[in-house]
Design a protein around this motif. Structure first.
Motif: not given
Length: 98
Positions: A47-59
């Motif tokens: 869940h943390r990985a998904k949340e972090n990836s959603r807010s990261m730009d660029p991934l």
């Protein structure tokens, strides 16, 4: 590198080799994986990985892993740490008391 550090590394390699040879390493890894899954730890990390990836730009996979590593190491349930540590200590005692 100090002599003590070198001796500890040699001992670590020997214990690891023995654990692999007799299947104890795989047994403990399987138990650890099961306990972490049962406790919800693995789901929390995902869940943390998904949340972090959603807010990261660029991934960035490397950044996600860096952010998760600290949390992953500190959030392992104490009961799981104790159980796995006890198994490893027991194995070491049995191997070197012979």
């Amino acid at each position: 590198m100090s002599k003590l550090t070198s001796e500890v590394e040699v001992l670590h390699v020997e214990v690891h080799r023995r654990m692999i040879e007799n299947g104890e390493w795989d047994r403990i890894l399987h138990l650890l994986s099961s306990k972490l899954s049962e406790s919800g730890w693995a789901d929390d990390l995902l869940h943390r990985a998904k949340e972090n990836s959603r807010s990261m730009d660029p991934l960035s996979l490397q950044m996600i892993l860096q952010e998760l590593l600290s949390h992953a190491q500190t959030s392992v349930p104490l009961s799981v740490k104790r159980e796995i540590t006890t198994l490893i200590k027991q194995f070491v005692r049995e191997q070197f008391e012979k």
